[in-house]
Design a protein around this motif. Structure first.
Motif, PDB file in Angstrom:
ATOM      1  N   ALA A   1       1.366 -13.375 -13.369  1.00  0.00           N
ATOM      2  CA  ALA A   1       0.642 -12.776 -14.493  1.00  0.00           C
ATOM      3  C   ALA A   1       0.256 -11.348 -14.131  1.00  0.00           C
ATOM      4  N   THR A   2       0.597 -10.398 -15.000  1.00  0.00           N
ATOM      5  CA  THR A   2       0.264  -9.001 -14.793  1.00  0.00           C
ATOM      6  C   THR A   2      -0.200  -8.400 -16.112  1.00  0.00           C
ATOM      7  N   ASP A   3      -0.644  -7.148 -16.054  1.00  0.00           N
ATOM      8  CA  ASP A   3      -0.918  -6.443 -17.293  1.00  0.00           C
ATOM      9  C   ASP A   3       0.396  -5.857 -17.833  1.00  0.00           C
ATOM     10  N   GLU A   4       0.299  -5.087 -18.898  1.00  0.00           N
ATOM     11  CA  GLU A   4       1.499  -4.564 -19.538  1.00  0.00           C
ATOM     12  C   GLU A   4       1.790  -3.131 -19.120  1.00  0.00           C
ATOM     13  N   GLY A   5       1.285  -2.719 -17.975  1.00  0.00           N
ATOM     14  CA  GLY A   5       1.498  -1.359 -17.507  1.00  0.00           C
ATOM     15  C   GLY A   5       2.936  -1.112 -17.085  1.00  0.00           C
ATOM     16  N   PRO A   6       3.328   0.160 -16.988  1.00  0.00           N
ATOM     17  CA  PRO A   6       4.716   0.475 -16.610  1.00  0.00           C
ATOM     18  C   PRO A   6       5.069   0.050 -15.196  1.00  0.00           C
ATOM     19  N   ALA A   7       4.069  -0.128 -14.331  1.00  0.00           N
ATOM     20  CA  ALA A   7       4.357  -0.552 -12.964  1.00  0.00           C
ATOM     21  C   ALA A   7       4.881  -1.976 -12.900  1.00  0.00           C
ATOM     22  N   PHE A   8       4.706  -2.737 -13.963  1.00  0.00           N
ATOM     23  CA  PHE A   8       5.164  -4.131 -13.982  1.00  0.00           C
ATOM     24  C   PHE A   8       6.260  -4.332 -15.026  1.00  0.00           C
ATOM     25  N   GLN A   9       7.059  -3.306 -15.224  1.00  0.00           N
ATOM     26  CA  GLN A   9       8.200  -3.375 -16.126  1.00  0.00           C
ATOM     27  C   GLN A   9       9.456  -2.993 -15.340  1.00  0.00           C
ATOM     28  N   GLY A  10      10.566  -2.850 -16.021  1.00  0.00           N
ATOM     29  CA  GLY A  10      11.789  -2.342 -15.414  1.00  0.00           C
ATOM     30  C   GLY A  10      12.286  -3.199 -14.267  1.00  0.00           C
ATOM     31  N   ASP A  11      12.433  -2.568 -13.085  1.00  0.00           N
ATOM     32  CA  ASP A  11      12.971  -3.266 -11.920  1.00  0.00           C
ATOM     33  C   ASP A  11      12.113  -4.456 -11.519  1.00  0.00           C
ATOM     34  N   PHE A  12      10.814  -4.377 -11.763  1.00  0.00           N
ATOM     35  CA  PHE A  12       9.934  -5.496 -11.412  1.00  0.00           C
ATOM     36  C   PHE A  12      10.292  -6.738 -12.224  1.00  0.00           C
ATOM     37  N   ARG A  13      10.474  -6.592 -13.526  1.00  0.00           N
ATOM     38  CA  ARG A  13      10.835  -7.739 -14.367  1.00  0.00           C
ATOM     39  C   ARG A  13      12.242  -8.238 -14.031  1.00  0.00           C
ATOM     40  N   THR A  14      13.136  -7.306 -13.680  1.00  0.00           N
ATOM     41  CA  THR A  14      14.481  -7.727 -13.286  1.00  0.00           C
ATOM     42  C   THR A  14      14.436  -8.589 -12.030  1.00  0.00           C
ATOM     43  N   ALA A  15      13.615  -8.191 -11.060  1.00  0.00           N
ATOM     44  CA  ALA A  15      13.490  -8.986  -9.833  1.00  0.00           C
ATOM     45  C   ALA A  15      12.906 -10.364 -10.123  1.00  0.00           C
ATOM     46  N   LEU A  16      11.922 -10.447 -11.027  1.00  0.00           N
ATOM     47  CA  LEU A  16      11.368 -11.746 -11.391  1.00  0.00           C
ATOM     48  C   LEU A  16      12.440 -12.641 -12.015  1.00  0.00           C
TER      49      LEU A  16
ATOM     50  N   VAL B   1       0.856  -1.185   0.000  1.00  0.00           N
ATOM     51  CA  VAL B   1       0.000   0.000   0.000  1.00  0.00           C
ATOM     52  C   VAL B   1       0.891   1.232   0.000  1.00  0.00           C
ATOM     53  N   THR B   2       0.560   2.215  -0.821  1.00  0.00           N
ATOM     54  CA  THR B   2       1.338   3.442  -0.915  1.00  0.00           C
ATOM     55  C   THR B   2       0.411   4.600  -1.247  1.00  0.00           C
ATOM     56  N   PRO B   3       0.735   5.805  -0.768  1.00  0.00           N
ATOM     57  CA  PRO B   3      -0.076   6.976  -1.145  1.00  0.00           C
ATOM     58  C   PRO B   3       0.287   7.549  -2.501  1.00  0.00           C
ATOM     59  N   PHE B   4       1.274   6.948  -3.169  1.00  0.00           N
ATOM     60  CA  PHE B   4       1.741   7.452  -4.450  1.00  0.00           C
ATOM     61  C   PHE B   4       1.097   6.683  -5.603  1.00  0.00           C
ATOM     62  N   PRO B   5       1.221   7.190  -6.824  1.00  0.00           N
ATOM     63  CA  PRO B   5       0.656   6.472  -7.979  1.00  0.00           C
ATOM     64  C   PRO B   5       1.346   5.128  -8.183  1.00  0.00           C
ATOM     65  N   PRO B   6       0.782   4.255  -9.019  1.00  0.00           N
ATOM     66  CA  PRO B   6       1.407   2.956  -9.280  1.00  0.00           C
ATOM     67  C   PRO B   6       2.814   3.129  -9.848  1.00  0.00           C
ATOM     68  N   SER B   7       3.737   2.266  -9.422  1.00  0.00           N
ATOM     69  CA  SER B   7       5.120   2.343  -9.864  1.00  0.00           C
ATOM     70  C   SER B   7       5.749   0.969  -9.779  1.00  0.00           C
ATOM     71  N   ALA B   8       6.893   0.823 -10.446  1.00  0.00           N
ATOM     72  CA  ALA B   8       7.629  -0.444 -10.400  1.00  0.00           C
ATOM     73  C   ALA B   8       8.134  -0.724  -8.992  1.00  0.00           C
ATOM     74  N   ALA B   9       8.465   0.327  -8.236  1.00  0.00           N
ATOM     75  CA  ALA B   9       8.932   0.125  -6.865  1.00  0.00           C
ATOM     76  C   ALA B   9       7.832  -0.482  -5.993  1.00  0.00           C
ATOM     77  N   GLY B  10       6.592   0.019  -6.132  1.00  0.00           N
ATOM     78  CA  GLY B  10       5.494  -0.559  -5.364  1.00  0.00           C
ATOM     79  C   GLY B  10       5.194  -1.991  -5.762  1.00  0.00           C
ATOM     80  N   SER B  11       5.232  -2.287  -7.062  1.00  0.00           N
ATOM     81  CA  SER B  11       5.004  -3.659  -7.524  1.00  0.00           C
ATOM     82  C   SER B  11       6.109  -4.581  -7.041  1.00  0.00           C
TER      83      SER B  11
END
Length: 751
Positions: free
Chosen positions: A412-427, A368-378
């Motif tokens: 499984a996620t959508d193709e939004g930017p919140a599930f790209q970048g560092d999130f895919r690297t961690a996976l 949970v975060t007060p900020f918009p969706p992001s790769a860090a939150g994901s």
């Protein structure tokens, strides 16, 4: 001549060349067959079977039909009515067949009891009293038989005003008498209990002359101007008035308002919404979310943590973002002074990222975060999947546990930017497959359905944002915000662990997600072992922050004034030298870092991985923010101490310097400070040397080098004339100079 039409039963098994199929309706001139593998339907494989192809296969004996194979109730009824054709029941589904078997069982047991067979001691009569006594004595036995036979309970009885609802639909005395009479008239055949709902009631009660008018006006109810049922009734009355003017008084036609309302209620809901909401909103409303995936390969059902779906959602609830001037809590007194408090607080809508296990419907990750969706939150939500969440549950004062921890097979996620970048690297570092089903929400039906559950949480607190301004009305959402932002996460944890996980779920057949995690009810056995969660080093590598340009020093690796050590750091430093390396740190725990071993040196550390874990035990459990604050406090303290010690330190230094100068003068020692005269003398020597090097050189002179000259001698110096040298100690005057006496050889102290 066209082939004779053949229709398969709903529960038949069709075998063609050893491959099993199950009927799935009929389209045109062909029956649709669905592939069956291990008694599981494959949704993606449908084979049409035309009537002519069936005749050919039947004549060649390449097709076999087993009636009612997939219905235990059909097989039971066939055994009850041996030698009787049950084709009149072949089109019923399994639930309807179980209801028929339920009625047949009641009739068979009563007939056995009536003649004293099957161990019955009392013989009931067909009187209301006798039937009621038989029902009271047998209903639990017959219900247990039903549960044991079909592994399901009977549905509850109908609701009747003034009477308690039956826990299951056992018959009353009058109903059982009707069943017995019907069973007897049908010669004991199960087909007499076939549902006859289509024949109930009189479908043509309206006058045929008024029917066309009513149907036409009722159809106009689904229009864009959103007319009301009373408007439809007024229009029908006007049309009937024109009709009655042409008819004699004794033949006038009338229609009641209730008849029109019944027909309006029978209009398809999608038709009304298409007219009232428009095609786009109607499409969004009726696009099915679906049950979600139930298999990965089309053959075997999903297991625990084989597929985890993730998505983020903006809360339909305003929370108070704590400001430096806001009180720690919102009290009733503060609510009374809402206008003053409003100046010192900011209301926000949180973003929650959720991970749900498709097989068990358990929540396995949360952020949970007060900020918009992001790769860090994901990425934070992904990290919560592989860590023990029981301490968080205890901190949130949960009664139940939160044992859902493992490494999923795929996410499984959508193709939004919140599930790209560092999130895919961690996976990738966790060796978890990333699935992108597409933008269609139906491909991620499990997580999309769960967000409706979150709306139930939002309705508990004040400050709902609602879906639109019309739904919100005059409700002041931001002014009514009552929950602090830092409390949202803990309240959500309590809601998930103690409420959601222990509430029956439709997708699990009425089972609780918590129990589904522990036991696989579908296969009636325990789940196989889960993929173990990554250890601390793998989690640090996957979710830590990479910091380049570090060195291994004598005391270890220094990062933010903290020193990390390892048993092999001396060996590593010896091979690395001054080479720069990359380290991985955890912002939540400064107790350890990972130091990357260069690929060309990994063979020197055969028992270690690509990273070595350097520890700082004193910092275990201390976060980056706390450590930086401690560093600032330490530097502030050092500065204060330095300023406080200056008067003593500088005074002592001046006294020592004065004493040293007096001691030098008493001893007659020259000053070690370079004087101006010394500097000028050195400059003159440098200038003279430069002039000599630029002057023209004279030709070589003197006698040639003899054979007795040692190696390394090059003759007489050109810079100064040859002169006699003092013989070395231990040699005579007539001895020729050796290589050690050469004027061009450097001595030990010449460098």
């Amino acid at each position: 001549m066209p082939a004779e039409r053949y229709k398969f039963g709903h529960n038949d098994r069709i075998t063609i060349d050893g491959v099993h199929y199950r009927p799935s309706g009929r389209q045109g001139q062909a029956n649709l067959l669905r592939l069956v593998i291990d008694n599981a339907l494959v949704d993606t494989s449908i084979r049409p079977l035309t009537d002519s192809e069936y005749v050919r296969l039947h004549s060649d004996k390449k097709i076999r039909i087993e009636e009612g194979y997939y219905s235990h109730a059909f097989q039971l009824l066939r055994d009850r009515a041996a030698g009787t054709d049950l084709s009149d029941l072949s089109d019923l589904d399994d639930e309807q067949l179980r209801t028929v078997a339920w009625k047949v069982e009641w009739c068979v047991r009563f007939n056995q009891a009536r003649i004293g067979a099957a161990g019955y001691m009392e013989r009931p009569n067909k009187t209301p009293e006798g039937l009621a006594a038989f029902i009271a004595s047998e209903r639990e036995l017959i219900h247990r038989w039903y549960i044991g036979t079909f592994d399901a309970s009977r549905p509850p009885g109908r609701k009747r005003a003034g009477f308690p609802r039956k826990s299951y639909d056992y018959p009353g005395a009058t109903t059982l008498l009707e069943w017995l009479d019907l069973f007897e008239r049908g010669d004991g055949q199960p087909g007499v209990f076939r549902p006859q709902y289509a024949n109930c009631g009189n479908r043509r009660q309206l006058d045929p002359r008024a029917l066309a008018i009513v149907e036409g006006e009722v159809r106009k109810f689904a229009s864009g101007n959103r007319i009301k049922p009373t408007d439809v009734f007024t229009r029908v009355e006007a049309e009937l008035m024109l009709l009655n003017r042409r008819l004699p008084p004794e033949c006038h036609v009338s229609v009641g308002a209730s008849a029109i309302r019944r027909r309006i209620r029978k209009l398809p809901t999608i038709l009304i919404d298409l007219a009232h909401l428009g095609p786009k909103k109607a499409e969004l409303k009726y696009n099915p979310v679906g049950k979600g995936m139930v298999t990965l390969d089309g053959l075997t059902k999903l297991g625990r943590m084989e597929r985890v779906e993730m998505d983020d959602w903006e809360f339909d609830l305003f929370a108070i973002l704590k400001h430096r001037h806001v009180r720690p809590g919102v009290t009733p007194q503060a609510r009374a002074a809402a206008r003053v408090l409003q100046k010192n607080r900011v209301s926000v809508r949180c973003t929650v990222t959720v991970a749900i296990d498709v097989a068990t419907k358990c929540i396995v990750g949360l952020h949970v975060t007060p900020f918009p969706p992001s790769a860090a939150g994901s990425k934070s939500a992904l990290q919560s999947i592989v860590v023990d969440k029981n301490p968080v549950a205890k901190l949130a004062r949960c009664t139940s546990e939160w044992p859902m921890m493992a490494r999923p097979s795929e996410v499984a996620t959508d193709e939004g930017p919140a599930f790209q970048g560092d999130f895919r690297t961690a996976l990738g570092k966790l060796q978890v497959e990333h699935r992108l089903p597409g933008k269609d929400p139906r491909t991620r039906g499990t997580i999309e359905s769960f967000f409706r559950t979150f709306k139930r949480f939002c309705r508990i607190y004040t400050g709902q944002s609602f879906s639109n301004v019309v739904e919100r009305g005059e409700y002041q959402s931001e002014d009514m915000a009552s929950i602090l932002m830092e409390d949202v996460y803990m309240r959500l944890v309590r809601f998930i662990v103690d409420e959601y996980h222990h509430k029956t779920h439709e997708g699990l057949g009425g089972e609780r997600p918590y129990k589904a995690w522990q036991f696989n009810r579908a296969d009636n056995r325990h789940w196989p072992e889960l993929n173990p969660a990554p250890d601390a080093d793998k989690r640090l590598l996957a979710f830590g922050l990479a910091v380049p340009n570090r060195v291994v020093g004598v005391d270890g690796v220094t990062y933010l004034n903290a020193v990390y050590t390892h048993d092999l750091m001396g060996k590593m430093r010896g091979y690395l030298g001054e080479r720069r390396i990359t380290i991985v740190t955890d912002p939540c725990d400064m107790g350890a870092i990972l130091v990357r071993v260069p690929p060309d040196l990994r063979h020197l550390f055969p028992c270690e991985a690509a990273y070595l874990r350097f520890d700082a035990p004193d910092l275990e459990g201390i976060g980056l923010a706390d450590w930086l604050k401690n560093n600032r406090d330490m530097r502030r303290y050092e500065k204060q101490e330095k300023l406080a010690g200056n008067p003593f330190r500088l005074t002592a230094h001046l006294d020592l310097m004065r004493d040293a100068e007096e001691a030098r003068k008493r001893a007659g020692v020259p000053s070690h400070v370079v004087s101006e005269a010394q500097l000028n003398a050195l400059v003159k020597l440098v200038e003279r040397g430069g002039a000599l090097r630029r002057a023209e050189k004279a030709a070589p002179s003197g006698r040639p080098i003899g054979s007795d000259v040692g190696s390394g001698s090059i003759g007489v110096s050109l810079a100064k004339p040859a002169r006699a040298r003092r013989p070395a100690r231990g040699t005579s005057l007539g001895t020729t100079a050796t290589s050690d006496d050469s004027i061009n050889m450097y001595g030990e102290d010449d460098e």
